[in-house]
Scaffold this motif. Structure first.
Motif, PDB file in Angstrom:
ATOM      1  N   GLY A 147      -7.962 -18.859 -42.201  1.00 60.04           N
ATOM      2  CA  GLY A 147      -8.908 -17.914 -41.643  1.00 60.04           C
ATOM      3  C   GLY A 147     -10.240 -18.548 -41.362  1.00 60.04           C
ATOM      4  N   GLY A 148     -11.198 -17.765 -40.927  1.00 58.10           N
ATOM      5  CA  GLY A 148     -12.495 -18.292 -40.532  1.00 58.10           C
ATOM      6  C   GLY A 148     -13.486 -18.268 -41.672  1.00 58.10           C
ATOM      7  N   SER A 149     -14.451 -19.164 -41.608  1.00 60.53           N
ATOM      8  CA  SER A 149     -15.595 -19.162 -42.505  1.00 60.53           C
ATOM      9  C   SER A 149     -16.748 -19.777 -41.737  1.00 60.53           C
ATOM     10  N   VAL A 154     -18.970 -23.952 -38.070  1.00 62.34           N
ATOM     11  CA  VAL A 154     -19.919 -25.037 -37.796  1.00 62.34           C
ATOM     12  C   VAL A 154     -19.160 -26.313 -37.464  1.00 62.34           C
ATOM     13  N   PHE A 155     -18.147 -26.641 -38.285  1.00 61.34           N
ATOM     14  CA  PHE A 155     -17.357 -27.848 -38.024  1.00 61.34           C
ATOM     15  C   PHE A 155     -16.592 -27.721 -36.712  1.00 61.34           C
ATOM     16  N   SER A 156     -16.101 -26.524 -36.437  1.00 60.89           N
ATOM     17  CA  SER A 156     -15.344 -26.298 -35.203  1.00 60.89           C
ATOM     18  C   SER A 156     -16.188 -26.617 -33.978  1.00 60.89           C
ATOM     19  N   PHE A 157     -17.392 -26.056 -33.904  1.00 55.45           N
ATOM     20  CA  PHE A 157     -18.261 -26.302 -32.757  1.00 55.45           C
ATOM     21  C   PHE A 157     -18.778 -27.737 -32.731  1.00 55.45           C
ATOM     22  N   SER A 158     -18.959 -28.329 -33.922  1.00 58.59           N
ATOM     23  CA  SER A 158     -19.390 -29.735 -33.982  1.00 58.59           C
ATOM     24  C   SER A 158     -18.331 -30.648 -33.386  1.00 58.59           C
ATOM     25  N   PHE A 159     -17.073 -30.439 -33.780  1.00 52.91           N
ATOM     26  CA  PHE A 159     -15.996 -31.275 -33.259  1.00 52.91           C
ATOM     27  C   PHE A 159     -15.715 -30.963 -31.787  1.00 52.91           C
ATOM     28  N   LEU A 160     -15.972 -29.723 -31.366  1.00 52.12           N
ATOM     29  CA  LEU A 160     -15.869 -29.413 -29.939  1.00 52.12           C
ATOM     30  C   LEU A 160     -16.887 -30.230 -29.146  1.00 52.12           C
ATOM     31  N   GLY A 161     -18.129 -30.280 -29.661  1.00 55.48           N
ATOM     32  CA  GLY A 161     -19.153 -31.079 -29.000  1.00 55.48           C
ATOM     33  C   GLY A 161     -18.776 -32.551 -28.951  1.00 55.48           C
ATOM     34  N   LEU A 162     -18.246 -33.072 -30.063  1.00 50.76           N
ATOM     35  CA  LEU A 162     -17.815 -34.474 -30.097  1.00 50.76           C
ATOM     36  C   LEU A 162     -16.693 -34.731 -29.098  1.00 50.76           C
ATOM     37  N   ALA A 163     -15.748 -33.794 -29.028  1.00 52.61           N
ATOM     38  CA  ALA A 163     -14.618 -33.960 -28.095  1.00 52.61           C
ATOM     39  C   ALA A 163     -15.120 -34.017 -26.653  1.00 52.61           C
ATOM     40  N   ILE A 164     -16.067 -33.146 -26.307  1.00 51.97           N
ATOM     41  CA  ILE A 164     -16.610 -33.144 -24.944  1.00 51.97           C
ATOM     42  C   ILE A 164     -17.356 -34.446 -24.661  1.00 51.97           C
ATOM     43  N   ILE A 165     -18.157 -34.920 -25.635  1.00 56.00           N
ATOM     44  CA  ILE A 165     -18.877 -36.185 -25.473  1.00 56.00           C
ATOM     45  C   ILE A 165     -17.898 -37.334 -25.247  1.00 56.00           C
ATOM     46  N   TYR A 166     -16.830 -37.366 -26.046  1.00 57.72           N
ATOM     47  CA  TYR A 166     -15.827 -38.426 -25.900  1.00 57.72           C
ATOM     48  C   TYR A 166     -15.181 -38.372 -24.518  1.00 57.72           C
ATOM     49  N   LEU A 167     -14.823 -37.170 -24.065  1.00 54.56           N
ATOM     50  CA  LEU A 167     -14.159 -37.052 -22.764  1.00 54.56           C
ATOM     51  C   LEU A 167     -15.093 -37.447 -21.624  1.00 54.56           C
TER      52      LEU A 167
END
Length: 316
Positions: A147-149, A154-167
């Protein structure tokens, strides 16, 4: 800056080595001779006579391991070795004139070979990190385990940002590789097809991440009202369901979590303009009865983060 020395912070991406070379040449022309670079991007200079100097970078880890022969090879061609930094070796040669570019490589094929060495030494490790760390962590934290917390979000959006930067970085690098390979192959159909596939894969990954993110944060639920309350049946609840009732002192609001498979469920009861008389988070099946302390207009809220389940609200 102290005395005859000067330190400047600059950031260059992997494909921007020619911009880095141009920057060092411009500094030398202003009377600042490059001495070395230190992590994470501090360029060190010493005061010198302004002059035109060509700076060039070569990426050759094998050459660095055989330093003497490597440096001598460039020295024989008139290039002065300066330093090494994160796999790149820095060289310079005096006498570059405006409008001319003194190349450290004898032909385009040699330059393309350097780009391939960069790919093996710098890009492949980044691809491995992207595939084995960034994407799995993005999926795990976005899906939220059970579930969510707030921390997982915070980690979800952080890793989303990292994924976009990498791409984005992969896209820029692939375009740089394409330009160099086009010089050598003459933009052959095989080269165009290869890089079309690379760019298509990057777009597909970006679209896939977007669809996955949307699927986890969308809401899909039904609310059924009855004479003494309402029922929320959630396939995915990522919003608030609020109903308002006029209640009398002594009446009881009963929350019954009939089914619950994942997510964070928040339940509350509050009189208009006052603090809640009940507010709580749930991560499993449960039952809660809240007695109304006085007559008034009340807001009964069922909200969730990635909640899947059935919640019954009954007024007795």
């Amino acid at each position: 800056m102290m005395g005859n020395g000067k330190t400047v912070y600059k950031f260059f991406t992997i494909p921007q080595y020619q911009q880095e070379e141009a920057y060092l040449s411009a500094m030398n022309e202003k009377g600042w001779k490059f001495t070395h670079v230190s992590f994470p991007g501090f360029y060190h200079f010493e005061k010198s006579e302004p002059k035109k100097v060509a700076y060039r970078l070569d990426y050759n880890q094998e050459g660095i391991r055989n330093k003497d022969e490597y440096v001598q090879m460039f020295s024989d061609c008139g290039w002065e070795y300066i330093c090494d930094f994160v796999g790149y070796s820095y060289f310079r040669k005096e006498g570059e004139t405006s409008g001319e570019r003194e190349e450290i490589f004898c032909d385009d094929a040699s330059r393309l070979d350097m780009m391939r060495r960069v790919f093996r030494g710098r890009i492949i490790p980044l691809i491995i990190i992207f595939a084995l760390v960034i994407i799995p962590q993005l999926c795990l934290n976005t899906a939220g385990y059970r579930g969510g917390s707030i921390f997982q979000n915070v980690f979800s959006f952080s890793f989303l940002g990292l994924a976009i930067i990498y791409l984005v970085m992969f896209t820029i690098t692939a375009f740089q590789f394409y330009k160099y390979e086009k010089l050598v192959t003459g933009n052959s159909p095989k080269t165009r097809l290869k890089y079309f596939g690379v760019f298509a894969l990057i777009v597909a990954l970006l679209a896939g991440i977007g669809v996955f993110f949307w699927s986890q944060y969308r809401s899909s639920y039904e609310v059924t009202e009855n004479n003494n309350g309402y029922v929320v049946e959630a396939e995915k609840l990522n919003t608030s369901v609020v109903k308002e009732y006029n209640l009398k002192k002594g009446e009881t609001v009963v929350f019954h979590i009939v089914e619950f498979s994942r997510g964070r469920l928040h339940l509350s009861v509050a009189e208009d303009g006052k603090d809640p008389i009940f507010s709580g988070d749930f991560y499993n099946w449960g039952y809660e009865a809240v007695e109304v302390p006085n007559d008034g207009h009340y807001r009964i809220e069922v909200s969730g983060e990635k909640v899947t389940g059935i919640i019954e609200v009954t007024i007795k």
